[in-house]
Design an enzyme around this catalytic site. Structure first.
Site, PDB file in Angstrom:
ATOM      1  N   GLU A  80     -28.987  43.553  26.925  1.00 29.70           N
ATOM      2  CA  GLU A  80     -30.074  44.474  27.289  1.00 29.70           C
ATOM      3  C   GLU A  80     -30.999  44.733  26.095  1.00 29.70           C
ATOM      4  O   GLU A  80     -32.211  44.870  26.252  1.00 29.70           O
ATOM      5  CB  GLU A  80     -29.481  45.777  27.834  1.00 29.70           C
ATOM      6  CG  GLU A  80     -28.791  45.538  29.175  1.00 29.70           C
ATOM      7  CD  GLU A  80     -28.009  46.724  29.664  1.00 29.70           C
ATOM      8  OE1 GLU A  80     -27.051  47.130  28.979  1.00 29.70           O
ATOM      9  OE2 GLU A  80     -28.360  47.269  30.719  1.00 29.70           O
TER      10      GLU A  80
ATOM     11  N   GLU B  29     -20.814  44.474  33.009  1.00 36.52           N
ATOM     12  CA  GLU B  29     -20.515  45.884  33.287  1.00 36.52           C
ATOM     13  C   GLU B  29     -19.714  46.110  34.562  1.00 36.52           C
ATOM     14  O   GLU B  29     -18.843  46.976  34.614  1.00 36.52           O
ATOM     15  CB  GLU B  29     -21.814  46.712  33.356  1.00 36.52           C
ATOM     16  CG  GLU B  29     -22.451  46.987  32.004  1.00 36.52           C
ATOM     17  CD  GLU B  29     -23.409  45.909  31.530  1.00 36.52           C
ATOM     18  OE1 GLU B  29     -23.365  44.787  32.075  1.00 36.52           O
ATOM     19  OE2 GLU B  29     -24.199  46.176  30.616  1.00 36.52           O
TER      20      GLU B  29
HETATM   21  N1  CAA Z   1     -16.811  47.733  22.768  1.00 32.45           N
HETATM   22  C1  CAA Z   1     -15.819  48.070  21.897  1.00 32.45           C
HETATM   23  N2  CAA Z   1     -15.085  47.168  21.243  1.00 32.45           N
HETATM   24  C2  CAA Z   1     -15.315  45.868  21.500  1.00 32.45           C
HETATM   25  C3  CAA Z   1     -16.321  45.441  22.403  1.00 32.45           C
HETATM   26  C4  CAA Z   1     -17.070  46.449  23.060  1.00 32.45           C
HETATM   27  N3  CAA Z   1     -18.078  46.153  23.912  1.00 32.45           N
HETATM   28  N4  CAA Z   1     -16.310  44.104  22.457  1.00 32.45           N
HETATM   29  C5  CAA Z   1     -15.347  43.695  21.605  1.00 32.45           C
HETATM   30  N5  CAA Z   1     -14.755  44.753  21.022  1.00 32.45           N
HETATM   31  C6  CAA Z   1     -13.654  44.757  20.043  1.00 32.45           C
HETATM   32  C7  CAA Z   1     -12.324  44.423  20.685  1.00 32.45           C
HETATM   33  O1  CAA Z   1     -11.762  45.552  21.279  1.00 32.45           O
HETATM   34  C8  CAA Z   1     -11.555  43.923  19.488  1.00 32.45           C
HETATM   35  O2  CAA Z   1     -11.121  45.012  18.740  1.00 32.45           O
HETATM   36  P1  CAA Z   1      -9.609  45.024  18.109  1.00 32.45           P
HETATM   37  O3  CAA Z   1      -9.619  43.873  17.135  1.00 32.45           O
HETATM   38  O4  CAA Z   1      -9.519  46.363  17.454  1.00 32.45           O
HETATM   39  O5  CAA Z   1      -8.678  44.799  19.243  1.00 32.45           O
HETATM   40  C9  CAA Z   1     -12.610  43.216  18.657  1.00 32.45           C
HETATM   41  O6  CAA Z   1     -13.873  43.715  19.104  1.00 32.45           O
HETATM   42  C10 CAA Z   1     -12.621  41.710  18.870  1.00 32.45           C
HETATM   43  O7  CAA Z   1     -12.717  41.467  20.250  1.00 32.45           O
HETATM   44  P2  CAA Z   1     -11.654  40.530  21.054  1.00 32.45           P
HETATM   45  O8  CAA Z   1     -10.342  40.522  20.388  1.00 32.45           O
HETATM   46  O9  CAA Z   1     -11.686  40.949  22.492  1.00 32.45           O
HETATM   47  O10 CAA Z   1     -12.359  39.109  20.826  1.00 32.45           O
HETATM   48  P3  CAA Z   1     -12.289  37.855  21.785  1.00 32.45           P
HETATM   49  O11 CAA Z   1     -12.884  36.746  21.022  1.00 32.45           O
HETATM   50  O12 CAA Z   1     -10.913  37.677  22.333  1.00 32.45           O
HETATM   51  O13 CAA Z   1     -13.235  38.225  23.040  1.00 32.45           O
HETATM   52  C11 CAA Z   1     -15.220  39.091  24.075  1.00 32.45           C
HETATM   53  C12 CAA Z   1     -14.601  38.419  22.838  1.00 32.45           C
HETATM   54  C13 CAA Z   1     -15.150  38.136  25.273  1.00 32.45           C
HETATM   55  C14 CAA Z   1     -16.673  39.397  23.748  1.00 32.45           C
HETATM   56  C15 CAA Z   1     -14.435  40.384  24.413  1.00 32.45           C
HETATM   57  O14 CAA Z   1     -14.319  41.155  23.212  1.00 32.45           O
HETATM   58  C16 CAA Z   1     -15.070  41.240  25.443  1.00 32.45           C
HETATM   59  O15 CAA Z   1     -14.998  40.934  26.616  1.00 32.45           O
HETATM   60  N6  CAA Z   1     -15.727  42.372  25.025  1.00 32.45           N
HETATM   61  C17 CAA Z   1     -16.308  43.318  25.921  1.00 32.45           C
HETATM   62  C18 CAA Z   1     -17.631  42.827  26.480  1.00 32.45           C
HETATM   63  C19 CAA Z   1     -18.201  43.812  27.464  1.00 32.45           C
HETATM   64  O16 CAA Z   1     -17.619  44.105  28.486  1.00 32.45           O
HETATM   65  N7  CAA Z   1     -19.420  44.316  27.182  1.00 32.45           N
HETATM   66  C20 CAA Z   1     -20.118  45.211  28.043  1.00 32.45           C
HETATM   67  C21 CAA Z   1     -19.827  46.618  27.661  1.00 32.45           C
HETATM   68  S1  CAA Z   1     -20.418  47.758  28.880  1.00 32.45           S
HETATM   69  C22 CAA Z   1     -22.046  48.007  28.498  1.00 32.45           C
HETATM   70  O17 CAA Z   1     -22.619  47.351  27.652  1.00 32.45           O
HETATM   71  C23 CAA Z   1     -22.667  49.091  29.310  1.00 32.45           C
HETATM   72  C24 CAA Z   1     -24.164  49.192  29.200  1.00 32.45           C
HETATM   73  O18 CAA Z   1     -24.905  48.415  29.750  1.00 32.45           O
HETATM   74  C25 CAA Z   1     -24.721  50.308  28.515  1.00 32.45           C
END
Ligand code: CAA
Length: 257
Positions: free
Chosen positions: A111, A131
């Site tokens: 976004e 999301e």
């Molecule tokens: N918020 C908080 N922490 C996050 C994050 C997020 N959006 N994305 C990643 N992290 C953190 C993980 O929790 C992890 O922390 P720890 O090491 O403390 O466990 C660290 O970053 C590394 O992430 P992963 O171990 O998960 O890394 P990966 O390579 O296995 O996966 C990924 C990468 C596919 C991007 C995965 O991290 C993921 O799916 N993240 C979330 C993505 C997501 O759903 N984003 C949308 C959020 S909602 C939003 O944005 C609402 C809006 O419109 C306002």
């Protein structure tokens, strides 16, 4: 303002704003959104802003889920507004904004990118609006700006399935301007930004405003605005200098006046 979660580098007419929370893949918490807003505002008089993420894994992996998890509807509303403020600001400031998407651009990260004027992605970039997999909708303008860029069908597919797409697919559907090898991404963005910085600043600012404001207006009204802007620019030193330089076969020296 001393920044904790971002850093800003100024290079001549450019400013590079880097979200710096690599341990959480540069996720946007409230503090980061406030810092971004301040940094964008403070650098709005540069000729171009480049937004990117620290590390080689993520641009921004979304809004910070650990901060959102305990939110109430009211605090979620406030959080969403913070995202809307910075994305609207990116569209409103006169200088060009470029997202250098160097990895995951998910949720709030995508976004942020789609509020920029241009998006360049590295070959390893993955883009998506996940999301609904968290039980919410996009909250920083994704349901609106993504549709305007790629059309309803593709936007709905991305939003409803919550699947990520790779950089090549993003290029195919018009979601990014170009795809670069990771080690060329920032240099390419700087090249584009530097080129923009050589052009007439008032003209670039007007052109940006015309595109942004005109997009949601009826064509006739938007074209009237274009004619007015075109005319107004004739009263500027930059316009005189630009045309004089062309006739004298030299590069223009624009002053923004
Ligand atoms: N918020 C908080 N922490 C996050 C994050 C997020 N959006 N994305 C990643 N992290 C953190 C993980 O929790 C992890 O922390 P720890 O090491 O403390 O466990 C660290 O970053 C590394 O992430 P992963 O171990 O998960 O890394 P990966 O390579 O296995 O996966 C990924 C990468 C596919 C991007 C995965 O991290 C993921 O799916 N993240 C979330 C993505 C997501 O759903 N984003 C949308 C959020 S909602 C939003 O944005 C609402 C809006 O419109 C306002």
């Amino acid at each position: 303002m001393a920044y904790q979660n971002i850093y800003v580098d100024r290079e001549g007419p450019l400013a590079i704003i880097t979200v710096n929370r690599p341990k959480s893949l540069n996720a946007l918490n409230s503090q980061t959104l406030r810092e971004l807003t301040q940094a964008v505002r403070d650098n709005a008089d540069q000729r171009a802003l480049i937004l990117t993420g620290a590390g080689d894994k993520a641009f921004v992996a979304g809004a910070d889920i650990s901060e959102m998890a305990p939110m109430t509807p009211w605090s979620a509303r406030e959080f969403s507004e913070l995202g809307h403020v910075v994305t609207a600001l990116l569209e409103d400031i006169p200088c060009a904004t470029i997202a250098a998407v160097n990895g995951y651009a998910l949720g709030g990260g995508l976004e942020l990118a789609v509020a920029c004027d241009m998006i360049f992605a590295s070959e390893n970039a993955r883009l998506g609006l996940p999301e609904v997999s968290l039980g919410v909708t996009p909250g920083f303008g994704g349901t609106q700006r993504l549709v305007r860029l790629v059309g309803k069908l593709r936007a709905k597919e991305m939003i409803f399935t919550a699947e990520m797409i790779d950089a090549r697919t993003a290029l195919d559907i018009g979601l990014v301007n170009a795809v670069l090898p990771p080690d060329r991404l920032l240099a390419h963005c700087k090249q584009v930004a530097e080129k923009i910085a050589t052009r007439g600043p008032l003209a670039v600012a007007r052109a940006k405003r015309l595109v942004e404001r005109g997009y949601d207006m009826p064509l006739r009204a938007a074209n009237r605005q274009e004619a007015e802007s075109f005319a107004l620019l004739f009263d500027t030193e930059d316009r005189r200098e630009g045309m004089r330089a062309f006739i004298e076969k030299r590069s223009p020296r624009f002053t923004g006046k």
